[in-house]
Design an enzyme around this catalytic site. Structure first.
Site, PDB file in Angstrom:
ATOM      1  N   GLU A 189       1.879 -29.541  17.932  1.00 23.68           N
ATOM      2  CA  GLU A 189       0.864 -29.955  18.895  1.00 23.68           C
ATOM      3  C   GLU A 189       0.570 -31.449  18.898  1.00 23.68           C
ATOM      4  OE1 GLU A 189      -2.301 -27.084  19.379  1.00 23.68           O
ATOM      5  OE2 GLU A 189      -3.597 -28.636  20.203  1.00 23.68           O
ATOM      6  N   GLU A 236      -7.185 -16.911  30.201  1.00 23.28           N
ATOM      7  CA  GLU A 236      -6.236 -17.745  29.438  1.00 23.28           C
ATOM      8  C   GLU A 236      -4.829 -17.640  30.037  1.00 23.28           C
ATOM      9  OE1 GLU A 236      -6.856 -19.807  26.889  1.00 23.28           O
ATOM     10  OE2 GLU A 236      -8.569 -19.057  25.748  1.00 23.28           O
ATOM     11  N   ARG A 292       0.770 -20.212  -2.501  1.00 27.32           N
ATOM     12  CA  ARG A 292       1.389 -21.315  -1.736  1.00 27.32           C
ATOM     13  C   ARG A 292       2.207 -20.819  -0.542  1.00 27.32           C
ATOM     14  NH1 ARG A 292       2.365 -23.504  -6.826  1.00 27.32           N
ATOM     15  NH2 ARG A 292       0.764 -25.028  -7.352  1.00 27.32           N
ATOM     16  N   LYS A 298      -0.247 -21.376  14.718  1.00 30.56           N
ATOM     17  CA  LYS A 298      -1.525 -22.020  14.420  1.00 30.56           C
ATOM     18  C   LYS A 298      -2.439 -20.997  13.769  1.00 30.56           C
ATOM     19  CE  LYS A 298      -3.787 -24.608  17.532  1.00 30.56           C
ATOM     20  NZ  LYS A 298      -4.082 -25.206  18.865  1.00 30.56           N
ATOM     21  N   ASN A 308      -4.942 -26.743  26.095  1.00 30.66           N
ATOM     22  CA  ASN A 308      -6.378 -26.962  25.982  1.00 30.66           C
ATOM     23  C   ASN A 308      -7.054 -27.138  27.337  1.00 30.66           C
ATOM     24  OD1 ASN A 308      -6.489 -26.817  23.138  1.00 30.66           O
ATOM     25  ND2 ASN A 308      -5.595 -28.859  23.027  1.00 30.66           N
ATOM     26  N   HIS A 363     -10.652 -26.175  27.943  1.00 32.18           N
ATOM     27  CA  HIS A 363     -11.289 -25.933  26.647  1.00 32.18           C
ATOM     28  C   HIS A 363     -12.308 -26.994  26.251  1.00 32.18           C
ATOM     29  CE1 HIS A 363      -8.416 -22.745  26.361  1.00 32.18           C
ATOM     30  NE2 HIS A 363      -8.830 -22.395  25.159  1.00 32.18           N
ATOM     31  N   ARG A 369       2.134 -29.356  24.021  1.00 35.18           N
ATOM     32  CA  ARG A 369       1.346 -28.176  23.673  1.00 35.18           C
ATOM     33  C   ARG A 369      -0.151 -28.400  23.900  1.00 35.18           C
ATOM     34  NH1 ARG A 369       2.602 -25.061  18.036  1.00 35.18           N
ATOM     35  NH2 ARG A 369       1.046 -23.410  18.215  1.00 35.18           N
ATOM     36  N   HIS A 373     -14.994 -16.233  25.162  1.00 36.59           N
ATOM     37  CA  HIS A 373     -14.214 -17.472  25.121  1.00 36.59           C
ATOM     38  C   HIS A 373     -13.475 -17.745  26.436  1.00 36.59           C
ATOM     39  CE1 HIS A 373     -11.664 -20.655  23.627  1.00 36.59           C
ATOM     40  NE2 HIS A 373     -10.595 -19.961  23.985  1.00 36.59           N
ATOM     41  N   HIS A 431     -15.453 -25.032  25.243  1.00 37.64           N
ATOM     42  CA  HIS A 431     -16.019 -24.930  23.895  1.00 37.64           C
ATOM     43  C   HIS A 431     -17.492 -25.309  23.889  1.00 37.64           C
ATOM     44  CE1 HIS A 431     -11.821 -25.273  21.862  1.00 37.64           C
ATOM     45  NE2 HIS A 431     -12.211 -24.020  21.931  1.00 37.64           N
ATOM     46  N   LYS A 470       4.644 -19.771  26.496  1.00 39.44           N
ATOM     47  CA  LYS A 470       4.113 -20.303  25.234  1.00 39.44           C
ATOM     48  C   LYS A 470       5.255 -20.685  24.303  1.00 39.44           C
ATOM     49  CE  LYS A 470       0.934 -20.940  21.885  1.00 39.44           C
ATOM     50  NZ  LYS A 470      -0.256 -20.333  21.313  1.00 39.44           N
TER      51      LYS A 470
END
Ligand SMILES: NC(=O)c1ccc[n+]([C@@H]2O[C@H](COP(=O)([O-])OP(=O)(O)OC[C@H]3O[C@@H](n4cnc5c(N)ncnc54)[C@H](O)[C@@H]3O)[C@@H](O)[C@H]2O)c1
Ligand SMILES: [Zn+2]
Length: 366
Positions: A239, A187, A123, A145, A247, A250, A243, A267, A254, A229
């Site tokens: 997010e 990025e 956990r 994340k 993206n 993206h 935040r 990427h 993607h 960041k």
């Protein structure tokens, strides 16, 4: 020799120290040692990173009661449910406890997997990030994340689990292949364009040294990106708002990656093309900033490989399956001005398709 910056990220679960710069692993030595002292340390890493830089963890491993290196495959192949299960089993066999520690030592793939494994094991145990790629140092290791992929979708299963410590030693970037560096720089440019015009100017003036992996040039760029960041994550820990700006590029990015079968474009390269496309959508809506040309020029200097041969229909289908898609359609991050962007929803598929045709014919034109 650049100084190591000690930044700090405040989040709902506490505070994460973030060490960044040439020699960060030494500068964070005492923090790492006291974090593992008297405990079992699991180091999750890849064979390549272990061979190139593993000895830099010797002091931390010595400080632990006992330590074990858990090797995972290079790249995205590490982020599977099977791999996560294998790690949990191995950690149990090696007497992992609630107070054991996990250190993710590698790129964003290792960080995403390691954070996910730590967040679920018994956990949740504490973990730290020691990122070794530009993508991971400037972005992925900060913010908590974590995720693994399912065959049908990247990052489909994951959780927010903040690292106890982030140590981004920019000296490690010296061994990064040029393509990985370029992908990371794309990025960084993304963050700079929407969040930090000063960083954008620095990347513009230092690009050749950055692409040459010069540590003295990379360190201040990673520090500035990490700062940007951190600001964003502190404002929006899970997010829901600001935040989402990360993206930028993206949505189409993607889809381009998927269309190229995750082989043709790295990427960051796909994200670079995605930003060029977002500029077009922004201009159609009267949002396009005057300095779009600066972004286009900078991305042009990254020597991107050509666009994969993908039909607009295939790209539209890939975007429809994006996990960020909502009932109202896809959210698009569109730049409004240098240093400012916004999330726009409800752009008609027809409008996207029209613009996509023009973009595929001439991605760099405005
Ligand atoms: N959690 C987040 O917020 C977040 C943000 C951005 C990206 N990501 C994730 O990060 C992943 C991409 O990460 P990445 O771009 O770091 O690639 P990566 O982790 O896949 O690493 C790429 C390759 O570089 C090698 N490598 C790592 N460090 C090296 C070094 N110092 N020298 C030489 N080789 C080295 C790795 O072993 C690997 O083979 C994706 O899965 C993406 O989803 C997560
Ligand atoms: Zn990205």
């Amino acid at each position: 020799m650049s100084a190591v910056e000690r930044l700090s990220l405040r989040h709902p679960a506490g505070e994460t120290p973030v060490f960044v710069g040439v020699g960060a692993l030494s500068a964070a030595g005492e923090a790492l040692a006291s974090w593992v002292r008297g405990r079992t340390l699991f180091v999750v890493t890849t064979p390549r990173v272990a061979a190139l830089h593993g000895e830099r963890l010797a002091a931390a491993r010595d400080a632990a009661l006992r330590s074990a290196v858990l090797a995972v495959p290079e790249g995205e192949a590490a982020k599977t449910a099977e791999r996560a299960t294998a790690l949990w089993q191995e950690m149990l066999e090696r007497a992992g406890k609630r107070d054991s520690r996990l250190l993710a030592f590698g790129g964003g793939s290792v960080g995403d997997l390691g954070g996910f494994v730590a967040g679920c094991f018994l956990r949740g145990i504490e973990f730290a990030q020691a990122p070794t790629t530009l993508v991971a140092q400037a972005d992925a290791s900060i913010g908590g994340k974590t995720a693994i992929d399912l065959p049908a979708a990247k990052n489909a299963v994951g959780l927010f689990h903040q690292p106890a410590l982030v140590v981004a030693d920019t000296a490690l970037l010296a061994t990064l292949p040029r393509r990985e560096l370029r992908s990371g720089l794309a990025e960084v440019v993304k963050m700079a364009y929407l969040l930090d015009p000063e960083l954008l100017a620095r990347v513009e003036s230092d690009l050749d040294r950055l692409l040459g992996a010069e540590a003295e040039a990379l360190a201040p760029v990673v520090v500035a990106a990490a700062r940007a960041k951190i600001r964003l994550v502190e404002a929006d820990p899970v997010e829901r708002g600001a935040r989402r700006l990360l993206n930028f590029g993206h949505t189409l990015g993607h889809a381009l990656e998927a269309a190229a079968g995750y082989q043709g474009l790295a990427h960051g390269e796909a994200v670079a093309y995605g930003m060029l496309f977002a500029l077009r959508l922004a201009r159609r809506r009267g949002l396009a900033p005057q300095d779009a040309g600066r972004l286009r020029g900078l991305l042009g200097r990254l020597e991107l490989p050509p666009l994969p041969a993908a039909s607009p229909e295939a790209l539209a289908a890939a975007m429809a399956g994006d996990k960020k898609a909502r009932e109202s359609g896809l959210p698009w991050v569109l730049p409004e001005a240098l240093g400012r962007g916004r999330v726009v929803e409800g752009i008609a598929a027809r409008e996207v398709a029209e613009e996509l045709d023009r973009f595929l014919a001439a991605p760099f034109s405005d």
